[in-house]
Scaffold this motif. Structure first.
Motif, PDB file in Angstrom:
ATOM      1  N   VAL A  69      52.141  -3.433  53.728  1.00 14.25           N
ATOM      2  CA  VAL A  69      53.041  -4.149  52.819  1.00 14.25           C
ATOM      3  C   VAL A  69      53.422  -5.497  53.425  1.00 14.25           C
ATOM      4  N   GLY A  72      50.712  -7.970  53.038  1.00  7.41           N
ATOM      5  CA  GLY A  72      50.244  -8.185  51.673  1.00  7.41           C
ATOM      6  C   GLY A  72      48.983  -7.413  51.331  1.00  7.41           C
ATOM      7  N   ALA A  74      49.109  -4.135  50.567  1.00  7.62           N
ATOM      8  CA  ALA A  74      49.514  -3.058  49.668  1.00  7.62           C
ATOM      9  C   ALA A  74      50.785  -3.502  48.947  1.00  7.62           C
ATOM     10  N   GLU A  75      51.004  -2.921  47.794  1.00  6.65           N
ATOM     11  CA  GLU A  75      52.191  -3.242  47.011  1.00  6.65           C
ATOM     12  C   GLU A  75      53.271  -2.205  47.248  1.00  6.65           C
ATOM     13  N   SER A  76      54.490  -2.683  47.358  1.00  3.95           N
ATOM     14  CA  SER A  76      55.652  -1.823  47.509  1.00  3.95           C
ATOM     15  C   SER A  76      56.862  -2.734  47.595  1.00  3.95           C
TER      16      SER A  76
END
Length: 177
Positions: A69, A72, A74-76
């Protein structure tokens, strides 16, 4: 761990280069703080650790997720700062198992806060790992995240010594003093 402190142009970067040149058999990773990136969380860590991400899969899930995260990947929501710092410590430790690791951090006064915090955390926890971290900080400045780490103040040469050094430079030098 070492923090080199000194005025701009005194030779801190040259000392970091010397460390890199002497690190035969070591893996060297570098970071140069960038003033325009100070507001970008984890920009410094990304610059330093992008080449170490092959070890990402070996991290515990919570650490891996937080680092993904932060970088950047992975999304969260916002990453957990502690988990990111712990992930960096473990990522570096795993890399150092393969080959000793030298981390050179220049212009640390321009690190974004999240990176400075994580790197200070890592530096304070290196005990038996095969990792060396050297920070260079321009004076006068204060990077509170590096407080408590060993300091070495780098000063310029006295005029007489500078003249002696310059005497070996081929060609003519104008009188400066």
């Amino acid at each position: 761990m070492q923090v080199l402190r000194g005025e701009a142009g005194v030779g801190k970067t040259a000392l970091l280069e010397y460390v890199a040149e002497q690190a035969s058999g070591y893996r060297v990773v570098r970071l140069a703080g960038v003033q325009s990136e100070m507001e970008l969380a984890y920009a410094g860590l990304h610059q330093l650790c992008a080449g170490l991400l092959e070890g990402l899969a070996a991290l515990p899930r919570l650490q891996r997720d937080a680092l993904q995260v932060a970088f950047g990947l992975a999304e969260s929501g916002a990453p957990d700062h502690f988990m990111v710092a712990l992930a960096i410590l473990n990522l570096m430790s795993e890399a150092a198992e393969v080959s000793p690791l030298v981390c050179l951090i220049d212009d640390a006064q321009w690190l974004d806060g999240a990176s400075a915090q994580a790197l200070g955390f890592v530096a304070r926890r290196l005990v038996a790992e095969r990792i060396v971290m050297v920070f260079a900080v321009r004076e006068p400045s204060h990077v509170p995240e590096l407080d408590g780490l060993p300091d070495l103040v780098v000063t310029g040469l006295p005029v007489a010594d500078a003249r002696l050094l310059l005497a070996v430079v081929p060609g003519r030098l104008d009188e400066l003093w």
